[in-house]
Motif scaffolding. Structure first.
Motif, PDB file in Angstrom:
ATOM      1  N   ILE A  12       0.838  -1.206   0.000  1.00 41.05           N
ATOM      2  CA  ILE A  12       0.000   0.000   0.000  1.00 41.05           C
ATOM      3  C   ILE A  12       0.866   1.245   0.000  1.00 41.05           C
ATOM      4  CG2 ILE A  12      -1.639   1.329   1.384  1.00 41.05           C
ATOM      5  CD1 ILE A  12      -2.888  -1.360   2.233  1.00 41.05           C
ATOM      6  N   THR A  13       1.922   1.233   0.784  1.00 34.81           N
ATOM      7  CA  THR A  13       2.834   2.386   0.834  1.00 34.81           C
ATOM      8  C   THR A  13       3.486   2.618  -0.524  1.00 34.81           C
ATOM      9  OG1 THR A  13       3.289   1.918   3.172  1.00 34.81           O
ATOM     10  CG2 THR A  13       4.847   3.344   2.007  1.00 34.81           C
ATOM     11  N   VAL A  14       3.942   1.577  -1.169  1.00 31.97           N
ATOM     12  CA  VAL A  14       4.559   1.708  -2.496  1.00 31.97           C
ATOM     13  C   VAL A  14       3.557   2.278  -3.488  1.00 31.97           C
ATOM     14  CG1 VAL A  14       5.470   0.392  -4.455  1.00 31.97           C
ATOM     15  CG2 VAL A  14       6.303  -0.065  -2.153  1.00 31.97           C
ATOM     16  N   TYR A  15       2.322   1.766  -3.443  1.00 30.43           N
ATOM     17  CA  TYR A  15       1.277   2.254  -4.343  1.00 30.43           C
ATOM     18  C   TYR A  15       0.997   3.743  -4.116  1.00 30.43           C
ATOM     19  CZ  TYR A  15      -3.242   2.930  -6.534  1.00 30.43           C
ATOM     20  OH  TYR A  15      -4.273   3.413  -7.286  1.00 30.43           O
ATOM     21  N   LEU A  16       0.899   4.157  -2.853  1.00 29.40           N
ATOM     22  CA  LEU A  16       0.618   5.565  -2.543  1.00 29.40           C
ATOM     23  C   LEU A  16       1.760   6.478  -2.997  1.00 29.40           C
ATOM     24  CD1 LEU A  16      -1.053   5.277   0.978  1.00 29.40           C
ATOM     25  CD2 LEU A  16      -2.156   5.806  -1.202  1.00 29.40           C
ATOM     26  N   VAL A  17       2.983   6.066  -2.744  1.00 30.80           N
ATOM     27  CA  VAL A  17       4.139   6.869  -3.160  1.00 30.80           C
ATOM     28  C   VAL A  17       4.183   6.984  -4.674  1.00 30.80           C
ATOM     29  CG1 VAL A  17       6.664   6.924  -3.251  1.00 30.80           C
ATOM     30  CG2 VAL A  17       5.493   6.411  -1.092  1.00 30.80           C
ATOM     31  N   LYS A  18       3.936   5.875  -5.373  1.00 29.61           N
ATOM     32  CA  LYS A  18       3.924   5.886  -6.838  1.00 29.61           C
ATOM     33  C   LYS A  18       2.842   6.831  -7.358  1.00 29.61           C
ATOM     34  CE  LYS A  18       2.120   2.614  -9.963  1.00 29.61           C
ATOM     35  NZ  LYS A  18       1.027   3.281 -10.320  1.00 29.61           N
ATOM     36  N   SER A  19       1.666   6.776  -6.754  1.00 26.17           N
ATOM     37  CA  SER A  19       0.564   7.650  -7.171  1.00 26.17           C
ATOM     38  C   SER A  19       0.908   9.116  -6.957  1.00 26.17           C
ATOM     39  CB  SER A  19      -0.708   7.299  -6.405  1.00 26.17           C
ATOM     40  OG  SER A  19      -1.123   5.995  -6.701  1.00 26.17           O
ATOM     41  N   ILE A  23       1.282  12.097  -9.848  1.00 24.96           N
ATOM     42  CA  ILE A  23       0.558  13.369  -9.774  1.00 24.96           C
ATOM     43  C   ILE A  23       1.540  14.534  -9.885  1.00 24.96           C
ATOM     44  CG2 ILE A  23      -0.761  14.868  -8.228  1.00 24.96           C
ATOM     45  CD1 ILE A  23      -2.147  12.271  -7.198  1.00 24.96           C
ATOM     46  N   GLU A  24       2.640  14.447  -9.170  1.00 25.95           N
ATOM     47  CA  GLU A  24       3.641  15.517  -9.208  1.00 25.95           C
ATOM     48  C   GLU A  24       4.258  15.635 -10.593  1.00 25.95           C
ATOM     49  OE1 GLU A  24       5.460  18.774  -7.756  1.00 25.95           O
ATOM     50  OE2 GLU A  24       3.957  17.580  -6.742  1.00 25.95           O
ATOM     51  N   GLN A  25       4.526  14.499 -11.236  1.00 23.58           N
ATOM     52  CA  GLN A  25       5.097  14.511 -12.580  1.00 23.58           C
ATOM     53  C   GLN A  25       4.138  15.163 -13.567  1.00 23.58           C
ATOM     54  OE1 GLN A  25       8.196  13.727 -13.268  1.00 23.58           O
ATOM     55  NE2 GLN A  25       7.938  14.286 -15.391  1.00 23.58           N
ATOM     56  N   ARG A  26       2.846  14.871 -13.440  1.00 22.91           N
ATOM     57  CA  ARG A  26       1.849  15.501 -14.317  1.00 22.91           C
ATOM     58  C   ARG A  26       1.833  17.014 -14.134  1.00 22.91           C
ATOM     59  NH1 ARG A  26      -2.352  11.172 -12.801  1.00 22.91           N
ATOM     60  NH2 ARG A  26      -1.890   9.551 -14.312  1.00 22.91           N
ATOM     61  N   LYS A  27       1.932  17.462 -12.881  1.00 23.27           N
ATOM     62  CA  LYS A  27       1.972  18.904 -12.605  1.00 23.27           C
ATOM     63  C   LYS A  27       3.184  19.545 -13.291  1.00 23.27           C
ATOM     64  CE  LYS A  27      -0.283  18.871  -8.083  1.00 23.27           C
ATOM     65  NZ  LYS A  27      -0.076  19.103  -6.635  1.00 23.27           N
ATOM     66  N   ILE A  28       4.322  18.885 -13.193  1.00 22.94           N
ATOM     67  CA  ILE A  28       5.538  19.405 -13.814  1.00 22.94           C
ATOM     68  C   ILE A  28       5.387  19.453 -15.329  1.00 22.94           C
ATOM     69  CG2 ILE A  28       7.977  18.878 -14.263  1.00 22.94           C
ATOM     70  CD1 ILE A  28       8.064  17.732 -11.371  1.00 22.94           C
ATOM     71  N   GLN A  29       4.818  18.408 -15.918  1.00 25.48           N
ATOM     72  CA  GLN A  29       4.618  18.384 -17.370  1.00 25.48           C
ATOM     73  C   GLN A  29       3.640  19.461 -17.816  1.00 25.48           C
ATOM     74  OE1 GLN A  29       3.440  14.304 -17.943  1.00 25.48           O
ATOM     75  NE2 GLN A  29       5.526  13.634 -18.419  1.00 25.48           N
ATOM     76  N   LEU A  30       2.548  19.637 -17.077  1.00 24.31           N
ATOM     77  CA  LEU A  30       1.584  20.674 -17.427  1.00 24.31           C
ATOM     78  C   LEU A  30       2.205  22.064 -17.339  1.00 24.31           C
ATOM     79  CD1 LEU A  30      -1.701  19.370 -15.770  1.00 24.31           C
ATOM     80  CD2 LEU A  30      -1.199  19.569 -18.208  1.00 24.31           C
ATOM     81  N   TYR A  31       3.028  22.293 -16.317  1.00 20.00           N
ATOM     82  CA  TYR A  31       3.709  23.577 -16.189  1.00 20.00           C
ATOM     83  C   TYR A  31       4.642  23.804 -17.380  1.00 20.00           C
ATOM     84  CZ  TYR A  31       6.737  27.257 -14.490  1.00 20.00           C
ATOM     85  OH  TYR A  31       7.445  28.416 -14.386  1.00 20.00           O
ATOM     86  N   ALA A  32       5.372  22.764 -17.785  1.00 21.26           N
ATOM     87  CA  ALA A  32       6.290  22.897 -18.921  1.00 21.26           C
ATOM     88  C   ALA A  32       5.525  23.162 -20.215  1.00 21.26           C
ATOM     89  CB  ALA A  32       7.138  21.633 -19.068  1.00 21.26           C
ATOM     90  N   ILE A  33       4.399  22.491 -20.398  1.00 22.42           N
ATOM     91  CA  ILE A  33       3.581  22.720 -21.596  1.00 22.42           C
ATOM     92  C   ILE A  33       3.039  24.139 -21.599  1.00 22.42           C
ATOM     93  CG2 ILE A  33       1.397  22.090 -22.709  1.00 22.42           C
ATOM     94  CD1 ILE A  33       1.992  19.181 -21.783  1.00 22.42           C
ATOM     95  N   LYS A  34       2.566  24.593 -20.458  1.00 18.05           N
ATOM     96  CA  LYS A  34       2.025  25.959 -20.352  1.00 18.05           C
ATOM     97  C   LYS A  34       3.121  26.990 -20.642  1.00 18.05           C
ATOM     98  CE  LYS A  34      -0.193  29.161 -17.195  1.00 18.05           C
ATOM     99  NZ  LYS A  34      -0.609  29.438 -15.818  1.00 18.05           N
ATOM    100  N   ALA A  35       4.299  26.781 -20.079  1.00 12.59           N
ATOM    101  CA  ALA A  35       5.404  27.720 -20.303  1.00 12.59           C
ATOM    102  C   ALA A  35       5.790  27.747 -21.783  1.00 12.59           C
ATOM    103  CB  ALA A  35       6.607  27.338 -19.444  1.00 12.59           C
ATOM    104  N   GLU A  36       5.853  26.595 -22.426  1.00 14.12           N
ATOM    105  CA  GLU A  36       6.199  26.536 -23.847  1.00 14.12           C
ATOM    106  C   GLU A  36       5.126  27.221 -24.682  1.00 14.12           C
ATOM    107  OE1 GLU A  36       8.175  25.935 -27.335  1.00 14.12           O
ATOM    108  OE2 GLU A  36       8.894  25.766 -25.275  1.00 14.12           O
ATOM    109  N   HIS A  37       3.868  27.007 -24.335  1.00 14.35           N
ATOM    110  CA  HIS A  37       2.764  27.649 -25.054  1.00 14.35           C
ATOM    111  C   HIS A  37       2.866  29.169 -24.943  1.00 14.35           C
ATOM    112  CE1 HIS A  37      -1.209  28.314 -26.704  1.00 14.35           C
ATOM    113  NE2 HIS A  37      -1.518  29.022 -25.636  1.00 14.35           N
TER     114      HIS A  37
END
Length: 66
Positions: A12-19, A23-37
């Motif tokens: 359960i701990t591994v699953y939560l950390v992975k999740s 989520i954090e990686q998606r935030k970083i990708q969205l920020y990078a896409i927004k900045a590039e746009h």
């Protein structure tokens, strides 16, 4: 029995950390896409402004020659 509970808690701990990492990686990708746009939009706006300035100068040149 205790080893099964420990394994379950570990899984359960591994699953939560992975999740949370996903989520954090998606935030970083969205920020990078927004900045590039925003950068692309700024570049296109500068090109549009520059093109308009060139057209104005060319129009003045046409009227100046007459």
């Amino acid at each position: 029995m205790g080893s099964y509970v420990g394994a379950l808690i570990g899984a359960i701990t591994v699953y939560l950390v992975k999740s949370l990492q996903e989520i954090e990686q998606r935030k970083i990708q969205l920020y990078a896409i927004k900045a590039e746009h925003e950068n692309v939009l700024k570049r296109k706006m500068r090109q549009f402004h520059f093109k308009n300035e060139i057209e104005k100068i060319e129009e003045l040149g046409i009227y100046w020659k007459k």
